[in-house]
Write a protein that holds these residues in place. Structure first.
Motif, PDB file in Angstrom:
ATOM      1  N   GLY A  35      55.023 -21.449  31.364  1.00 32.13           N
ATOM      2  CA  GLY A  35      54.907 -22.166  30.503  1.00 32.13           C
ATOM      3  C   GLY A  35      55.889 -21.922  29.365  1.00 32.13           C
ATOM      4  O   GLY A  35      55.563 -22.049  28.070  1.00 32.13           O
ATOM      5  N   GLY A  36      56.774 -21.251  29.754  1.00 27.37           N
ATOM      6  CA  GLY A  36      57.321 -20.155  28.851  1.00 27.37           C
ATOM      7  C   GLY A  36      58.225 -21.531  28.031  1.00 27.37           C
ATOM      8  O   GLY A  36      58.835 -21.823  26.684  1.00 27.37           O
ATOM      9  N   THR A  72      50.479 -28.384  21.732  1.00 29.73           N
ATOM     10  CA  THR A  72      51.305 -27.356  20.922  1.00 29.73           C
ATOM     11  C   THR A  72      52.273 -27.504  20.117  1.00 29.73           C
ATOM     12  O   THR A  72      51.819 -26.361  19.322  1.00 29.73           O
ATOM     13  CB  THR A  72      52.775 -26.680  21.789  1.00 29.73           C
ATOM     14  N   SER A  73      51.788 -28.585  19.504  1.00 31.87           N
ATOM     15  CA  SER A  73      52.671 -28.994  17.869  1.00 31.87           C
ATOM     16  C   SER A  73      51.110 -28.988  17.078  1.00 31.87           C
ATOM     17  O   SER A  73      50.220 -30.320  17.556  1.00 31.87           O
ATOM     18  CB  SER A  73      52.571 -30.633  18.616  1.00 31.87           C
ATOM     19  N   GLU A  74      51.058 -28.703  16.107  1.00 31.89           N
ATOM     20  CA  GLU A  74      49.605 -28.599  15.435  1.00 31.89           C
ATOM     21  C   GLU A  74      49.570 -30.301  15.210  1.00 31.89           C
ATOM     22  O   GLU A  74      48.568 -30.208  15.099  1.00 31.89           O
ATOM     23  CB  GLU A  74      49.995 -27.698  14.226  1.00 31.89           C
ATOM     24  N   LEU A  75      50.346 -30.354  13.953  1.00 31.13           N
ATOM     25  CA  LEU A  75      50.552 -31.842  13.887  1.00 31.13           C
ATOM     26  C   LEU A  75      50.128 -33.535  14.700  1.00 31.13           C
ATOM     27  O   LEU A  75      48.956 -34.295  15.243  1.00 31.13           O
ATOM     28  CB  LEU A  75      51.884 -32.767  13.168  1.00 31.13           C
ATOM     29  N   VAL A 136      49.978 -32.148  29.635  1.00 35.44           N
ATOM     30  CA  VAL A 136      50.191 -31.778  28.803  1.00 35.44           C
ATOM     31  C   VAL A 136      49.120 -31.027  28.912  1.00 35.44           C
ATOM     32  O   VAL A 136      48.716 -29.611  28.925  1.00 35.44           O
ATOM     33  CB  VAL A 136      49.715 -32.341  27.362  1.00 35.44           C
ATOM     34  N   ARG A 137      47.650 -31.437  29.793  1.00 33.04           N
ATOM     35  CA  ARG A 137      46.628 -30.183  29.887  1.00 33.04           C
ATOM     36  C   ARG A 137      47.228 -29.578  30.930  1.00 33.04           C
ATOM     37  O   ARG A 137      46.821 -28.184  31.068  1.00 33.04           O
ATOM     38  CB  ARG A 137      45.938 -30.985  30.777  1.00 33.04           C
ATOM     39  N   ASP A 138      48.218 -29.796  31.791  1.00 28.10           N
ATOM     40  CA  ASP A 138      48.296 -28.622  33.198  1.00 28.10           C
ATOM     41  C   ASP A 138      49.272 -27.901  32.253  1.00 28.10           C
ATOM     42  O   ASP A 138      49.572 -26.728  32.955  1.00 28.10           O
ATOM     43  CB  ASP A 138      49.164 -29.372  33.941  1.00 28.10           C
ATOM     44  N   ALA A 143      49.875 -22.367  30.717  1.00 33.40           N
ATOM     45  CA  ALA A 143      50.695 -21.174  29.042  1.00 33.40           C
ATOM     46  C   ALA A 143      49.462 -20.281  29.190  1.00 33.40           C
ATOM     47  O   ALA A 143      49.577 -18.499  29.017  1.00 33.40           O
ATOM     48  CB  ALA A 143      50.655 -21.739  27.453  1.00 33.40           C
ATOM     49  N   GLN A 144      47.666 -20.815  29.803  1.00 35.03           N
ATOM     50  CA  GLN A 144      46.666 -19.790  29.037  1.00 35.03           C
ATOM     51  C   GLN A 144      47.371 -18.780  30.499  1.00 35.03           C
ATOM     52  O   GLN A 144      46.982 -17.853  30.497  1.00 35.03           O
ATOM     53  CB  GLN A 144      45.741 -20.814  29.444  1.00 35.03           C
TER      54      GLN A 144
END
Length: 159
Positions: A35-36, A72-75, A136-138, A143-144
């Motif tokens: 997820g880089g 990844t985007s807070e908004l 998005v989930r994957d 990333a986790q």
């Protein structure tokens, strides 16, 4: 799912092998393996939000597996949260209600409006919302895993 597991296993194996070779640094940080590059995730996030803005009822296809913190985007995560709350509590959510709620939370109206406009403009149809939500989930899960592994010290003697 199988391909994802094979990709992860292969990446971890390469990383471990690189660490074992004469104590050299690995060729790339783990965040690059897992997820880089989150630009594709952001595109998928935009399409999820754009799909919801086009068809608010599309939330029922993704609410069971997509969480706001996966964005990844807070908004965009906040926009999704508003739709999720509406879905779970049985009230309608639309562009007007989203703008009202987000603009009141220390977010400039111009930023919110431009972001929502961009989401709608990149989204062709809401028919593929489930595929975008899965992306998005994957990406979030990858990333986790990357964060977990980057905190793990790997040596020739073991982990």
């Amino acid at each position: 799912r199988w391909n994802e597991m094979v990709r992860i296993k292969t990446a971890v194996l390469r990383y471990v092998q690189a660490c074992e070779i004469d104590g050299k640094e690995p060729p790339m940080p783990l965040c690059d393996l897992f997820g880089g590059d989150r630009r594709m995730s952001y595109f998928a996030e935009q399409n999820v939000v754009g799909s919801l803005l086009m068809d608010g009822e599309a939330i029922d296809r993704i609410a069971a597996f997509l969480e706001p913190e996966m964005f990844t985007s807070e908004l965009l995560g906040r926009v999704y949260l508003e739709y999720l709350r509406g879905y779970e509590n049985g009230y309608p959510v639309n562009l007007v209600t989203v703008r009202e709620r987000l603009c009141g939370d220390k977010m400039p109206e111009s930023v919110v409006a431009e972001s929502l406009k961009e989401c709608v403009s990149v989204t062709v149809t809401s028919a593929q919302i489930k595929s975008y939500a899965e992306a998005v989930r994957d990406d979030y899960k990858a990333a986790q895993v990357g964060k977990l592994l980057s905190g793990t010290r790997v040596t020739a003697a073991g982990v």
